[in-house]
Design a protein around this motif. Structure first.
Motif, PDB file in Angstrom:
ATOM      1  N   ASP A 137      -0.086   5.766  32.746  1.00 35.95           N
ATOM      2  CA  ASP A 137      -0.409   4.821  31.679  1.00 35.95           C
ATOM      3  C   ASP A 137      -1.522   3.845  32.061  1.00 35.95           C
ATOM      4  O   ASP A 137      -1.813   2.917  31.333  1.00 35.95           O
ATOM      5  CB  ASP A 137       0.840   4.056  31.236  1.00 35.95           C
ATOM      6  CG  ASP A 137       1.462   3.262  32.378  1.00 35.95           C
ATOM      7  OD1 ASP A 137       1.118   3.511  33.543  1.00 35.95           O
ATOM      8  OD2 ASP A 137       2.312   2.409  32.094  1.00 35.95           O
ATOM      9  N   LYS A 138      -2.163   4.074  33.205  1.00 40.43           N
ATOM     10  CA  LYS A 138      -3.240   3.193  33.652  1.00 40.43           C
ATOM     11  C   LYS A 138      -4.509   4.002  33.902  1.00 40.43           C
ATOM     12  O   LYS A 138      -4.440   5.194  34.186  1.00 40.43           O
ATOM     13  CB  LYS A 138      -2.852   2.499  34.962  1.00 40.43           C
ATOM     14  CG  LYS A 138      -1.726   1.514  34.853  1.00 40.43           C
ATOM     15  CD  LYS A 138      -1.324   1.108  36.239  1.00 40.43           C
ATOM     16  CE  LYS A 138      -1.408  -0.370  36.434  1.00 40.43           C
ATOM     17  NZ  LYS A 138      -1.050  -0.767  37.789  1.00 40.43           N
ATOM     18  N   ALA A 160      -0.328  12.765  39.397  1.00 40.50           N
ATOM     19  CA  ALA A 160       0.858  12.043  38.932  1.00 40.50           C
ATOM     20  C   ALA A 160       1.655  11.439  40.083  1.00 40.50           C
ATOM     21  O   ALA A 160       2.377  10.459  39.892  1.00 40.50           O
ATOM     22  CB  ALA A 160       1.749  12.971  38.115  1.00 40.50           C
ATOM     23  N   SER A 172      -0.372   5.984  38.159  1.00 38.57           N
ATOM     24  CA  SER A 172       0.435   5.846  36.955  1.00 38.57           C
ATOM     25  C   SER A 172      -0.302   6.477  35.779  1.00 38.57           C
ATOM     26  O   SER A 172      -1.495   6.242  35.588  1.00 38.57           O
ATOM     27  CB  SER A 172       0.692   4.366  36.686  1.00 38.57           C
ATOM     28  OG  SER A 172       1.360   4.196  35.480  1.00 38.57           O
ATOM     29  N   SER A 176      -7.249   4.979  36.388  1.00 42.19           N
ATOM     30  CA  SER A 176      -7.432   4.998  37.835  1.00 42.19           C
ATOM     31  C   SER A 176      -8.917   5.088  38.129  1.00 42.19           C
ATOM     32  O   SER A 176      -9.690   5.580  37.320  1.00 42.19           O
ATOM     33  CB  SER A 176      -6.703   6.180  38.449  1.00 42.19           C
ATOM     34  OG  SER A 176      -5.322   5.983  38.339  1.00 42.19           O
TER      35      SER A 176
END
Length: 121
Positions: free
Chosen positions: A95-96, A89, A93, A98
């Motif tokens: 919400d993406k 974290a 992000s 990686s």
């Protein structure tokens, strides 16, 4: 509830026969609280990286194009060039998606590969 991060794993091919199984792409959903170290261990535990004849494959681990570690078949532990206790974290992000790329360095001396990465910082 702990948030999950989706990690897209890609690795290089080690030989022509290795390509029979496809493009070596897989995904992991992992807790955002996991550390870089625990993520790397999960990758090793899932046997994602193939073994090679001679048992001396060297891999560079990149996260979102940033080099973070060296793995070697002959080593018991990964060697990190970033703080391996960092939580996912703190680095990506939630919400993406990686991406982790594992670059095959053939049978290059892993200590030399690691030292070159440290010098490049």
């Amino acid at each position: 509830m702990t948030e999950l991060i989706t990690i897209e794993l890609r690795r290089d091919s080690v030989c022509a026969g290795d390509d029979v199984d496809g493009d070596h792409l897989t995904t992991l959903d992992i807790s955002a609280d996991e550390t870089i170290n625990s993520l790397t261990r999960k990758i090793l535990d899932m046997k994602y990286l193939p073994t090679i004849s001679g048992g001396k494959a060297t891999w560079v681990v990149r996260m979102n194009d940033k080099k973070i570690a060296v793995l070697a078949e002959q080593w018991n532990e990964p060697k990190f060039i970033i703080d391996d206790t960092l939580r996912l974290a703190d680095l990506v992000s939630v919400d993406k998606v990686s991406r982790i790329d594992l670059d095959y360095c053939q049978q290059a001396d892993p200590a030399h590969t690691y030292n070159e990465m440290i010098r490049a910082l």
